[in-house]
Write a protein that holds these residues in place. Structure first.
Motif, short mmCIF file in Angstrom:
data_model
loop_
_atom_site.label_atom_id
_atom_site.label_comp_id
_atom_site.label_asym_id
_atom_site.label_seq_id
_atom_site.Cartn_x
_atom_site.Cartn_y
_atom_site.Cartn_z
N PRO A 338 -20.51 -86.56 53.11
CA PRO A 338 -19.65 -87.36 52.22
C PRO A 338 -19.07 -88.56 52.96
CG PRO A 338 -18.66 -85.20 52.72
CD PRO A 338 -19.86 -85.35 53.60
N GLU A 339 -19.64 -89.73 52.71
CA GLU A 339 -19.21 -90.94 53.43
C GLU A 339 -18.43 -91.90 52.54
OE1 GLU A 339 -22.56 -91.63 56.77
OE2 GLU A 339 -23.22 -92.07 54.74
N GLY A 340 -18.34 -91.58 51.25
CA GLY A 340 -17.62 -92.46 50.33
C GLY A 340 -17.87 -92.07 48.89
N SER A 341 -17.32 -92.83 47.96
CA SER A 341 -17.43 -92.62 46.50
C SER A 341 -16.61 -91.42 46.03
CB SER A 341 -18.90 -92.52 46.03
OG SER A 341 -19.38 -91.20 46.17
N MET A 342 -16.91 -90.95 44.83
CA MET A 342 -16.08 -89.92 44.19
C MET A 342 -16.90 -88.67 43.89
SD MET A 342 -14.20 -92.55 41.61
CE MET A 342 -13.27 -93.91 42.30
N PHE A 343 -18.00 -88.50 44.65
CA PHE A 343 -18.94 -87.44 44.30
C PHE A 343 -19.36 -86.63 45.53
CE2 PHE A 343 -19.82 -91.43 42.06
CZ PHE A 343 -19.39 -91.07 40.79
N LEU A 344 -19.75 -85.39 45.25
CA LEU A 344 -20.47 -84.59 46.24
C LEU A 344 -21.86 -84.33 45.68
CD1 LEU A 344 -17.62 -82.11 47.25
CD2 LEU A 344 -18.64 -83.86 48.73
N TRP A 345 -22.83 -84.30 46.55
CA TRP A 345 -24.23 -84.17 46.14
C TRP A 345 -24.82 -82.94 46.81
CZ3 TRP A 345 -27.53 -86.19 42.70
CH2 TRP A 345 -28.91 -86.19 42.94
N LEU A 346 -25.26 -82.01 46.01
CA LEU A 346 -25.79 -80.75 46.54
C LEU A 346 -27.30 -80.72 46.42
CD1 LEU A 346 -22.81 -79.83 45.72
CD2 LEU A 346 -23.82 -77.57 45.45
N TRP A 347 -27.92 -80.29 47.48
CA TRP A 347 -29.37 -80.09 47.46
C TRP A 347 -29.64 -78.60 47.67
CZ3 TRP A 347 -32.80 -81.20 52.28
CH2 TRP A 347 -34.13 -80.79 52.02
N MET A 348 -30.21 -77.96 46.64
CA MET A 348 -30.47 -76.52 46.69
C MET A 348 -31.97 -76.34 46.95
SD MET A 348 -28.12 -76.15 43.37
CE MET A 348 -28.64 -77.79 42.94
N ARG A 349 -32.31 -76.20 48.23
CA ARG A 349 -33.73 -76.21 48.59
C ARG A 349 -34.44 -74.99 47.99
NH1 ARG A 349 -35.19 -77.51 54.73
NH2 ARG A 349 -34.21 -75.50 55.10
N ASP A 350 -35.59 -75.24 47.37
CA ASP A 350 -36.41 -74.17 46.75
C ASP A 350 -35.64 -73.36 45.71
OD1 ASP A 350 -38.55 -74.94 48.36
OD2 ASP A 350 -37.92 -73.60 49.98
N LEU A 351 -34.73 -73.99 45.03
CA LEU A 351 -34.00 -73.30 43.95
C LEU A 351 -35.02 -72.80 42.92
CD1 LEU A 351 -30.99 -72.86 42.94
CD2 LEU A 351 -31.39 -74.81 41.44
N PRO A 352 -34.94 -71.52 42.52
CA PRO A 352 -35.95 -70.99 41.60
C PRO A 352 -35.88 -71.58 40.18
CG PRO A 352 -34.77 -69.21 42.71
CD PRO A 352 -34.04 -70.47 43.02
N ILE A 353 -34.75 -72.22 39.81
CA ILE A 353 -34.67 -72.85 38.48
C ILE A 353 -34.52 -74.37 38.69
CG2 ILE A 353 -33.66 -70.84 37.33
CD1 ILE A 353 -30.91 -72.26 37.58
N THR A 354 -34.70 -75.12 37.59
CA THR A 354 -34.54 -76.58 37.74
C THR A 354 -33.06 -76.95 37.68
OG1 THR A 354 -34.60 -77.01 35.38
CG2 THR A 354 -36.73 -77.00 36.53
N ASP A 355 -32.79 -78.18 38.09
CA ASP A 355 -31.43 -78.71 38.02
C ASP A 355 -30.92 -78.72 36.58
OD1 ASP A 355 -33.41 -80.65 37.43
OD2 ASP A 355 -31.97 -82.26 37.73
N VAL A 356 -31.82 -79.01 35.62
CA VAL A 356 -31.39 -79.09 34.22
C VAL A 356 -31.02 -77.69 33.70
CG1 VAL A 356 -32.11 -79.70 31.86
CG2 VAL A 356 -32.71 -81.18 33.78
N GLU A 357 -31.79 -76.68 34.12
CA GLU A 357 -31.46 -75.30 33.74
C GLU A 357 -30.10 -74.91 34.34
OE1 GLU A 357 -32.57 -73.19 31.67
OE2 GLU A 357 -31.46 -71.41 32.33
N LEU A 358 -29.88 -75.30 35.57
CA LEU A 358 -28.59 -75.00 36.20
C LEU A 358 -27.46 -75.72 35.46
CD1 LEU A 358 -26.97 -73.68 38.54
CD2 LEU A 358 -27.40 -75.75 39.88
#
Ligand code: PLP
Length: 417
Positions: A338-358
């Motif tokens: 986290p170097e700036g802005s108002m967000f955190l960004w998560l990367w879920m490696r090999d997540l068994p479902i898609t981001d949209v399902e989550l």
């Protein structure tokens, strides 16, 4: 309804439209159980709101000022007093050598990007078509549907640097960055929405040189950057010269309702945007510049940014980061540094479902985030990484953000198991 090409493009349901709709519904419902970690609304910071309220009161109390602010059109370039004060401020702060002719205001920087992108890319006078290049993706969702032609954007997959067991950082992959004659401009948000990345000074310099070589502008979207609101938690030098277009906004200083975007560019580019303002809006709104005028004239906007706004978001960012790290312990999940802005960004490696399902599972349990795949516009579809990320906004009520992060960690754990 029979729609033109323009009508079909802009009236279709879009990622940004769905996001704003979800957010708006959640806000208007007054649903206190809904955890809104999805939108890009800046936080309500009481100290900043008190200052803005005082400025408004001063306008109301000064004879003729309120009447001028609401009762007069300004020039298509925007309020001249504000622009002159801003030019002076930028020269004093950064020695950029800008004049009022380099500055134009727009009704929010979103509108500014619509004008800039379509002014530069798309069908050219010689019959060829040109594109906007994002040297780094993921990139701001709001750009995705701005183009008035097909294949309007091109994006470059980033390099991934692993910083520690839980943290990574995207870098521009210059070895795959191809800037051919079909590129009309390069654009990058710094800090980046959605990742909180701040591309390094070296990356900016290299992009600037590449852009200059190709005689195209480098657009830096500084919505979260310097000089205001300066939501940057790392070292970064703000630079501008005539080969660059710097886009700023008053939104993240606490004035999203005033819709005031600022473009700093070569004189002919700034003049062209002013002409487009005249055609599409007659003139930009002037309430934002009236409310911020004194802050810019006095330079106080720097103090407010550095002493109030930046610490507010930095504390939120660090707290959210720590909560995710402990809540996701043992899982193959990484956070962008986290170097700036108002967000955190998560990367879920090999997540068994898609981001949209989550996203849907989280929405069903009353937590709004943004699926990461919305931010990969312009990049080829085959990269699994784009379905393994989500963006989390930490600007709203602290207790609600904490509850939301707990729920996200729980849902991710379930998805892996
Ligand atoms: N650029 C980025 C990176 C943003 O996150 C936003 C809004 O969230 C904008 C531009 C547009 O801001 P506005 O139109 O409110 O000035």
């Amino acid at each position: 309804m029979d729609l033109s090409d323009f009508g079909r493009r802009l009236s279709a349901e879009t990622g940004i439209g769905r996001l704003m709709d979800d957010l708006g519904k959640a806000l208007s419902r007054g649903n206190s159980d809904m955890c809104m970690l999805g939108g890009g609304n800046p936080g309500h910071i009481p100290e900043v709101e008190t200052i803005l309220r005082k400025n408004m009161q001063k306008i109301l109390d000064t004879p003729g000022e309120f009447e001028h602010a609401i009762g007069d059109y300004v020039t298509p370039r925007g309020d001249e007093l504000f622009i002159a004060a801003l030019a002076k401020f930028l020269n004093e702060q950064f020695n950029w050598g800008v004049t009022p002719e380099n500055i134009v205001l727009t009704n929010g920087s979103q509108t500014g990007f619509f004008m800039l992108f379509n002014m530069l890319a798309g069908k050219q006078a010689n019959g060829t078509t040109r594109k906007i290049l994002f040297p780094l993706c993921p990139e701001y969702i709001g750009y995705a549907d701005l183009g008035l032609a097909d294949d309007f954007f091109l994006a470059n997959r980033p390099d991934i640097e692993f910083i520690d067991d839980h943290t990574f950082k995207y870098h521009v992959n210059f070895s795959t960055l191809d800037i051919g004659p079909e590129i009309a401009a390069i654009c990058v948000s710094r800090p980046t929405n959605p990742t909180g990345n701040v591309i390094t000074d070296e990356e900016v310099d290299t992009l600037r040189c590449l852009a200059r070589e190709m005689k195209i502008p480098l657009i830096i979207d500084s919505a979260y950057g310097a000089p205001f609101p300066n939501v940057i938690f790392t070292e970064a030098t703000p630079t501008w010269d005539e080969s660059m277009i710097m886009c700023m906004t008053l939104s993240k200083v606490g004035l999203p309702g005033a819709r005031t975007g600022i473009i700093i560019a070569r004189e002919d580019i700034a003049a062209a945007v002013a002409n487009m303002n005249a055609v599409t809006a007659l003139a930009p709104g002037s309430l934002g510049s009236a409310l911020a005028y004194e802050l810019v004239r006095s330079g106080d906007i720097t103090r407010i940014s550095n002493e109030i706004i930046n610490p507010f978001y930095k504390e939120r960012s660090q707290r959210g980061y720590r909560q995710f790290i402990s809540g996701l312990d043992g899982l193959d999940v990484f956070l962008h540094k986290p170097e700036g802005s108002m967000f955190l960004w998560l990367w879920m490696r090999d997540l068994p479902i898609t981001d949209v399902e989550l996203y849907n599972r989280l929405k069903n349990r009353g937590i709004l985030v943004v699926p990461g795949s919305y931010f990969f516009h312009g990049v080829d579809d085959s990269w699994r990484h784009r379905q393994e990320c989500i963006r989390v906004t930490f600007t709203q009520d602290a207790e609600m953000v904490e509850r939301g992060i707990d729920g996200i960690c729980d849902e991710i754990r379930k998805a892996y198991s």
